[in-house]
Design an enzyme around this catalytic site. Structure first.
Site, short mmCIF file in Angstrom:
data_model
loop_
_atom_site.label_atom_id
_atom_site.label_comp_id
_atom_site.label_asym_id
_atom_site.label_seq_id
_atom_site.Cartn_x
_atom_site.Cartn_y
_atom_site.Cartn_z
N GLY A 89 27.59 20.93 0.57
CA GLY A 89 27.03 19.72 -0.29
C GLY A 89 25.72 19.28 0.91
O GLY A 89 24.45 18.17 0.10
N TRP A 118 23.00 20.23 1.92
CA TRP A 118 21.31 20.17 1.71
C TRP A 118 21.31 19.52 0.02
O TRP A 118 19.98 18.59 0.42
CB TRP A 118 21.08 22.07 1.84
CG TRP A 118 20.77 22.57 2.56
CD1 TRP A 118 20.81 21.58 4.06
CD2 TRP A 118 20.21 24.17 2.65
NE1 TRP A 118 20.19 22.74 4.41
CE2 TRP A 118 19.82 23.79 4.41
CE3 TRP A 118 19.34 24.72 1.87
CZ2 TRP A 118 19.11 25.17 5.03
CZ3 TRP A 118 19.00 25.57 3.31
CH2 TRP A 118 18.83 26.24 3.85
N ASP A 151 28.49 28.06 -5.33
CA ASP A 151 28.67 28.18 -3.93
C ASP A 151 30.01 29.27 -4.50
O ASP A 151 31.10 28.68 -5.97
CB ASP A 151 29.16 27.12 -2.91
CG ASP A 151 29.66 27.17 -1.92
OD1 ASP A 151 28.70 27.60 -0.82
OD2 ASP A 151 30.29 28.08 -1.27
N LYS A 158 18.07 30.47 5.13
CA LYS A 158 18.76 31.34 6.21
C LYS A 158 18.70 32.08 6.94
O LYS A 158 19.56 33.08 5.53
CB LYS A 158 20.35 30.03 6.70
CG LYS A 158 21.28 30.57 7.77
CD LYS A 158 22.44 29.78 7.66
CE LYS A 158 23.02 30.40 6.55
NZ LYS A 158 24.44 29.04 7.53
N ASP A 203 21.32 28.52 1.74
CA ASP A 203 22.25 28.43 3.41
C ASP A 203 23.92 29.37 2.97
O ASP A 203 24.57 29.11 4.08
CB ASP A 203 22.33 26.89 3.64
CG ASP A 203 22.89 26.46 4.83
OD1 ASP A 203 21.97 27.58 5.67
OD2 ASP A 203 23.64 26.11 5.36
#
Length: 208
Positions: free
Chosen positions: A62, A64, A82, A163, A123
């Site tokens: 968490g 970001w 996620d 990313k 990410d």
């Protein structure tokens, strides 16, 4: 007899706990050191403004989302996803599921609703095997899915931060992003470990 950690895993743990950003995150009760990576990107690229709608892919634990909430305020909204569970964050609508699955993508799109998204951030990373010939294609597949998400929900002039691990397919991926956005930068935040192959592509001005 109990198993011993490998030399490489022991070295990683030692580096992890010595890391100044890990220590700062712990002291400030932040979810992860990733918070500081996004903060550095925001200081340079100014992705977030109050009231924005944001999608966070690969959100757990968490970091970001926790940072983005501070930038978009109470009138903004974050839809996060996620495969791992994540403790609740005020202002974040969290969906647990594997983003690679069609059913999870559809559930995420349903939560986004009719709103156009101002920022898509990813990410995401695969579970690494230590074999680049396996790991890089897995990582590239995830970032391709994140870019597909932009095509579906991102508002014109919207932004994308992702990313990416440098390796086979990176140059082609960067070329695709440059075709879709007005301005594209490759960033290596200070909070990213030097020996990591990760970089962050920051793209603004989605052409829609």
């Amino acid at each position: 007899m109990g198993r011993k950690r490998s030399a490489s895993s022991s070295r990683w743990l030692a580096e992890h706990f010595k890391d100044q950003f890990v220590q700062k995150a712990h002291k400030q009760k932040l979810r992860s050191r990733a918070y500081f990576k996004l903060d550095e990107i925001q200081q340079t690229d100014r992705l977030f403004k109050p009231g924005m709608t944001v999608v966070d892919l690969g959100a757990a634990p968490g970091g970001w989302s926790q940072y983005a909430v501070t930038q978009i305020g109470s009138k903004g909204r974050i839809i996060a996803c996620d495969i791992l569970d994540m403790n609740p964050i005020v202002g974040v609508d969290f969906l647990q599921g594997d983003f690679r699955e069609e059913s999870v993508l559809n559930a995420l799109l349903e939560r986004v609703g009719d709103d156009m998204v101002d920022v898509v951030m990813s990410d995401m990373a695969p579970n690494f095997s230590g074999m680049p010939s396996v790991d890089i294609p897995r990582a590239m597949y995830l970032v391709e899915l994140a870019l597909d998400m932009c095509r579906q929900v991102l508002a014109p002039k919207g932004s994308f931060v992702v990313k990416v691990f440098q390796g086979e397919g990176f140059d082609d991926y960067l070329r695709d992003i440059r075709a879709m956005f007005t301005t594209v930068k490759v960033r290596k935040p200070e909070a990213s470990r030097d020996r990591s192959r990760e970089v962050y592509i920051v793209a603004t001005g989605y052409k829609g």
